[in-house]
Design an enzyme around this catalytic site. Sequence first.
Site, PDB file in Angstrom:
ATOM      1  CG  LEU A  40      -1.850  -1.200   1.400  1.00 46.57           C
ATOM      2  CD1 LEU A  40      -2.688  -1.055   2.676  1.00 46.57           C
ATOM      3  CD2 LEU A  40      -2.766  -1.336   0.185  1.00 46.57           C
ATOM      4  CB  VAL A  43       3.769   7.429  -6.586  1.00 48.60           C
ATOM      5  CG1 VAL A  43       5.046   8.236  -6.820  1.00 48.60           C
ATOM      6  CG2 VAL A  43       3.313   6.769  -7.878  1.00 48.60           C
ATOM      7  CB  ALA A 263      13.460  14.698 -13.639  1.00 48.58           C
ATOM      8  CG  HIS A 438      17.225  34.453  20.209  1.00 48.62           C
ATOM      9  ND1 HIS A 438      17.574  34.861  18.935  1.00 48.62           N
ATOM     10  CD2 HIS A 438      18.368  34.468  20.944  1.00 48.62           C
ATOM     11  CE1 HIS A 438      18.873  35.128  18.915  1.00 48.62           C
ATOM     12  NE2 HIS A 438      19.378  34.888  20.115  1.00 48.62           N
TER      13      HIS A 438
HETATM   14  P1  FAD Z   1      -0.280   7.695  -6.266  1.00 45.40           P
HETATM   15  O1  FAD Z   1       0.568   7.853  -5.095  1.00 45.40           O
HETATM   16  O2  FAD Z   1       0.343   7.738  -7.624  1.00 45.40           O
HETATM   17  O3  FAD Z   1      -1.038   6.315  -6.085  1.00 45.40           O
HETATM   18  C1  FAD Z   1      -1.891   5.815  -7.071  1.00 45.40           C
HETATM   19  C2  FAD Z   1      -2.016   4.336  -6.904  1.00 45.40           C
HETATM   20  O4  FAD Z   1      -3.009   3.891  -7.835  1.00 45.40           O
HETATM   21  C3  FAD Z   1      -0.744   3.563  -7.247  1.00 45.40           C
HETATM   22  O5  FAD Z   1      -0.334   2.762  -6.157  1.00 45.40           O
HETATM   23  C4  FAD Z   1      -1.138   2.698  -8.439  1.00 45.40           C
HETATM   24  O6  FAD Z   1      -0.569   1.388  -8.386  1.00 45.40           O
HETATM   25  C5  FAD Z   1      -2.645   2.624  -8.298  1.00 45.40           C
HETATM   26  N1  FAD Z   1      -3.344   2.336  -9.559  1.00 45.40           N
HETATM   27  C6  FAD Z   1      -2.985   2.686 -10.819  1.00 45.40           C
HETATM   28  N2  FAD Z   1      -3.893   2.223 -11.703  1.00 45.40           N
HETATM   29  C7  FAD Z   1      -4.839   1.566 -10.993  1.00 45.40           C
HETATM   30  C8  FAD Z   1      -6.032   0.886 -11.328  1.00 45.40           C
HETATM   31  N3  FAD Z   1      -6.443   0.784 -12.602  1.00 45.40           N
HETATM   32  N4  FAD Z   1      -6.763   0.324 -10.338  1.00 45.40           N
HETATM   33  C9  FAD Z   1      -6.366   0.426  -9.051  1.00 45.40           C
HETATM   34  N5  FAD Z   1      -5.249   1.068  -8.675  1.00 45.40           N
HETATM   35  C10 FAD Z   1      -4.505   1.638  -9.630  1.00 45.40           C
HETATM   36  N6  FAD Z   1       4.886  14.856  -3.236  1.00 45.40           N
HETATM   37  C11 FAD Z   1       4.989  15.558  -2.083  1.00 45.40           C
HETATM   38  O7  FAD Z   1       3.996  16.142  -1.650  1.00 45.40           O
HETATM   39  N7  FAD Z   1       6.162  15.624  -1.391  1.00 45.40           N
HETATM   40  C12 FAD Z   1       7.274  14.992  -1.823  1.00 45.40           C
HETATM   41  O8  FAD Z   1       8.323  15.069  -1.169  1.00 45.40           O
HETATM   42  C13 FAD Z   1       7.223  14.267  -3.034  1.00 45.40           C
HETATM   43  N8  FAD Z   1       8.299  13.621  -3.513  1.00 45.40           N
HETATM   44  C14 FAD Z   1       8.194  12.887  -4.651  1.00 45.40           C
HETATM   45  C15 FAD Z   1       9.320  12.246  -5.140  1.00 45.40           C
HETATM   46  C16 FAD Z   1       9.263  11.500  -6.305  1.00 45.40           C
HETATM   47  C17 FAD Z   1      10.499  10.803  -6.816  1.00 45.40           C
HETATM   48  C18 FAD Z   1       8.023  11.380  -6.998  1.00 45.40           C
HETATM   49  C19 FAD Z   1       7.915  10.549  -8.240  1.00 45.40           C
HETATM   50  C20 FAD Z   1       6.893  12.024  -6.533  1.00 45.40           C
HETATM   51  C21 FAD Z   1       6.972  12.792  -5.361  1.00 45.40           C
HETATM   52  N9  FAD Z   1       5.867  13.482  -4.871  1.00 45.40           N
HETATM   53  C22 FAD Z   1       5.974  14.211  -3.718  1.00 45.40           C
HETATM   54  C23 FAD Z   1       4.568  13.418  -5.540  1.00 45.40           C
HETATM   55  C24 FAD Z   1       3.641  12.408  -4.809  1.00 45.40           C
HETATM   56  O9  FAD Z   1       4.273  11.150  -4.781  1.00 45.40           O
HETATM   57  C25 FAD Z   1       2.317  12.305  -5.521  1.00 45.40           C
HETATM   58  O10 FAD Z   1       1.750  13.585  -5.644  1.00 45.40           O
HETATM   59  C26 FAD Z   1       1.362  11.418  -4.727  1.00 45.40           C
HETATM   60  O11 FAD Z   1       1.869  10.115  -4.578  1.00 45.40           O
HETATM   61  C27 FAD Z   1       0.002  11.345  -5.422  1.00 45.40           C
HETATM   62  O12 FAD Z   1      -0.843  10.557  -4.670  1.00 45.40           O
HETATM   63  P2  FAD Z   1      -2.094   9.808  -5.353  1.00 45.40           P
HETATM   64  O13 FAD Z   1      -2.807   9.128  -4.229  1.00 45.40           O
HETATM   65  O14 FAD Z   1      -2.833  10.744  -6.210  1.00 45.40           O
HETATM   66  O15 FAD Z   1      -1.461   8.744  -6.342  1.00 45.40           O
HETATM   67  P1  NAD Z   2       8.050  19.266 -12.710  1.00 47.47           P
HETATM   68  O1  NAD Z   2       6.913  19.616 -13.578  1.00 47.47           O
HETATM   69  O2  NAD Z   2       8.151  19.816 -11.350  1.00 47.47           O
HETATM   70  O3  NAD Z   2       9.431  19.660 -13.429  1.00 47.47           O
HETATM   71  C1  NAD Z   2       9.731  19.230 -14.714  1.00 47.47           C
HETATM   72  C2  NAD Z   2      10.753  20.192 -15.278  1.00 47.47           C
HETATM   73  O4  NAD Z   2      11.213  19.686 -16.499  1.00 47.47           O
HETATM   74  C3  NAD Z   2      10.190  21.584 -15.528  1.00 47.47           C
HETATM   75  O5  NAD Z   2      11.047  22.531 -14.940  1.00 47.47           O
HETATM   76  C4  NAD Z   2      10.148  21.684 -17.034  1.00 47.47           C
HETATM   77  O6  NAD Z   2      10.348  22.989 -17.515  1.00 47.47           O
HETATM   78  C5  NAD Z   2      11.281  20.758 -17.428  1.00 47.47           C
HETATM   79  N1  NAD Z   2      11.174  20.165 -18.755  1.00 47.47           N
HETATM   80  C6  NAD Z   2      10.077  19.690 -19.370  1.00 47.47           C
HETATM   81  N2  NAD Z   2      10.401  19.192 -20.587  1.00 47.47           N
HETATM   82  C7  NAD Z   2      11.727  19.353 -20.714  1.00 47.47           C
HETATM   83  C8  NAD Z   2      12.665  19.019 -21.733  1.00 47.47           C
HETATM   84  N3  NAD Z   2      12.276  18.411 -22.850  1.00 47.47           N
HETATM   85  N4  NAD Z   2      13.965  19.343 -21.533  1.00 47.47           N
HETATM   86  C9  NAD Z   2      14.372  19.952 -20.384  1.00 47.47           C
HETATM   87  N5  NAD Z   2      13.530  20.274 -19.393  1.00 47.47           N
HETATM   88  C10 NAD Z   2      12.226  19.972 -19.551  1.00 47.47           C
HETATM   89  O7  NAD Z   2       8.085  17.682 -12.706  1.00 47.47           O
HETATM   90  P2  NAD Z   2       9.014  16.666 -11.924  1.00 47.47           P
HETATM   91  O8  NAD Z   2      10.160  17.334 -11.299  1.00 47.47           O
HETATM   92  O9  NAD Z   2       9.243  15.552 -12.898  1.00 47.47           O
HETATM   93  O10 NAD Z   2       8.040  16.179 -10.792  1.00 47.47           O
HETATM   94  C11 NAD Z   2       6.796  15.549 -11.119  1.00 47.47           C
HETATM   95  C12 NAD Z   2       5.754  15.826 -10.072  1.00 47.47           C
HETATM   96  O11 NAD Z   2       6.116  15.234  -8.838  1.00 47.47           O
HETATM   97  C13 NAD Z   2       5.572  17.308  -9.836  1.00 47.47           C
HETATM   98  O12 NAD Z   2       4.190  17.587  -9.814  1.00 47.47           O
HETATM   99  C14 NAD Z   2       6.168  17.554  -8.502  1.00 47.47           C
HETATM  100  O13 NAD Z   2       5.500  18.558  -7.784  1.00 47.47           O
HETATM  101  C15 NAD Z   2       6.027  16.202  -7.813  1.00 47.47           C
HETATM  102  N6  NAD Z   2       7.156  16.059  -6.866  1.00 47.47           N
HETATM  103  C16 NAD Z   2       7.125  16.761  -5.712  1.00 47.47           C
HETATM  104  C17 NAD Z   2       8.188  16.698  -4.848  1.00 47.47           C
HETATM  105  C18 NAD Z   2       8.134  17.473  -3.579  1.00 47.47           C
HETATM  106  O14 NAD Z   2       7.081  17.971  -3.232  1.00 47.47           O
HETATM  107  N7  NAD Z   2       9.236  17.594  -2.849  1.00 47.47           N
HETATM  108  C19 NAD Z   2       9.306  15.938  -5.150  1.00 47.47           C
HETATM  109  C20 NAD Z   2       9.317  15.267  -6.351  1.00 47.47           C
HETATM  110  C21 NAD Z   2       8.222  15.335  -7.198  1.00 47.47           C
END
Ligand code: FAD
Ligand code: NAD
Length: 459
Positions: A40, A43, A263, A438
């Site tokens: 569970l 992502v 990314a 502080h």
């Molecule tokens: P998800 O977490 O994507 O979960 C969706 C689930 O649906 C998955 O487990 C998938 O298997 C399941 N699913 C897919 N298709 C089906 C289906 N047909 N039937 C049933 N289940 C299905 N956000 C932050 O706020 N802070 C962070 O620090 C942060 N860091 C991140 C780092 C990375 C590397 C990445 C990739 C993302 C990060 N994010 C962060 C973004 C965050 O992970 C997502 O915004 C968040 O997980 C979204 O939650 P969700 O519940 O919408 O979907």
């Molecule tokens: P993003 O949209 O934040 O950044 C993607 C970047 O790639 C942008 O700056 C964009 O201008 C650039 N880009 C797009 N096409 C390009 C190209 N062809 N060549 C060069 N640059 C290009 O997306 P992300 O960093 O992949 O993250 C995905 C999602 O996950 C976002 O919604 C982000 O908020 C979320 N996320 C959040 C956290 C956090 O909250 N700490 C951490 C990781 C991911």
Amino acid sequence: MSENHADLIVLGAGPGGYACAFRAADLGRNVVMVDPRETLGGVCLNVGCIPSKALLHAAEVIRETRHGDEWGISTGNVSVDLDKLRAKKDSIVEQLTKGLVGLAKRRKVQSIRGTARFTSDRSLDIDGEAWTFDQAVIAVGSAPVRLPGWPEDDRIWDSTDALELREIPKRLSIVGGGIIGLEMATVYAALGSKVTVIEFMDQIAPGADAEAVAILRAALEAEDVTIYTGTKVTKVKAAKTALTLTCEGGFEGTVKADAAIQAVGRRSNGSLVDPGAAGVEVDERSIIPVDASCRTNVATIFAIGDVTGNPMLAHRATHQGHVAAEVASGHAAALDTDLIPSVAYTAPELAWAGLTQAQATERGIPHKIASFPWGASGRNLSSGGGEGLTKLVYCPDSHRLLGATIVGRNAGELLAECVLAMEMGATLEDVSLAVHAHPTLSETVGFAAERALGTLTDM
Ligand code: FAD
Ligand code: NAD
């Protein structure tokens, strides 16, 4: 009624899905949650927020150790045991995902491993089994965008591959200078890779405050990260010895790499659940539009989290999950999406919420700036912090906070005070009169307000 029936079926067990399922169960509903993943947490717990933050913590430990010399502390060369680091990260993920199993059981939420697809606005197929529901919540999240025209090669990674810690590439190119790109640059630079970030827009972390981003950029460059902005990768060649990325724009030339991370954003998984069969609208980007109550165009079906579009953040998904559960259970609820904080857990952290200075200017919203540079913060200097900035955007008439950006150590934690202030309509006077302990970094928020009011004595 079919044998397989639930009051509420939640598709997806990420931070949106499990929060919704648990809240609905707490409200007395009979809930089924479906996800094809072995564990569970979606992502966020498995391949997103949590493993990335574990690696960022390791990166911080490495950097602190390397900088120990300035404090007279020598520990010799830092070495990293990649297997141990990977195991530590995985154990944190396991602890949290297993915890969710317990939380689901305690609430009697039935968890099914499988892929769900709609067959009508009252029924689903879950891996060949027919289910009916009174209401459903789509919480199936998003997946990384893949750049077209790139060769198939094991050295080309998405964020999930990068978090696997397969190896520490000597030269790592990261295409996309958004949050994922910058967090991965922070991790791999600390681990010893020579990192190059290639960003299409004129600024890394586009959308964030330019002054704050300049501080982050300088800090990354000081860690030997090369950053090319306004630059597009036009060709990628995969030879045995290296990947070669041809760039155009701000940087014209080639970059050689031993691995490259794409990314460049994430794409909603909306169309994967066959929403059309239920009559649920989905746009050309696979996003399912919803209103503030998380309702789709079909009365019995809600959608939450990344599947509903930007900002794709876990805390937004969770809040939407609660809203959907409450509305589906007959309560009034909505989410004010203007105040969703963003945090890049880089070194230093970059955090913002509400309006940036540029957005206020673009939208013609009257505003003034209150700021405090961290060079004047005793706590920042005494804890080894570098440059930082606390910047508040406020209304010149009412003095209410309209936005906040913080760059510096723990900026993500500090932002919470500003979000609460904005949520409660607090003024600069409220913020400055609240006594901040502080020496803390939180003082910088009070100091910024005092500075604008002319009452600051620390500068
Ligand atoms: P998800 O977490 O994507 O979960 C969706 C689930 O649906 C998955 O487990 C998938 O298997 C399941 N699913 C897919 N298709 C089906 C289906 N047909 N039937 C049933 N289940 C299905 N956000 C932050 O706020 N802070 C962070 O620090 C942060 N860091 C991140 C780092 C990375 C590397 C990445 C990739 C993302 C990060 N994010 C962060 C973004 C965050 O992970 C997502 O915004 C968040 O997980 C979204 O939650 P969700 O519940 O919408 O979907
Ligand atoms: P993003 O949209 O934040 O950044 C993607 C970047 O790639 C942008 O700056 C964009 O201008 C650039 N880009 C797009 N096409 C390009 C190209 N062809 N060549 C060069 N640059 C290009 O997306 P992300 O960093 O992949 O993250 C995905 C999602 O996950 C976002 O919604 C982000 O908020 C979320 N996320 C959040 C956290 C956090 O909250 N700490 C951490 C990781 C991911």
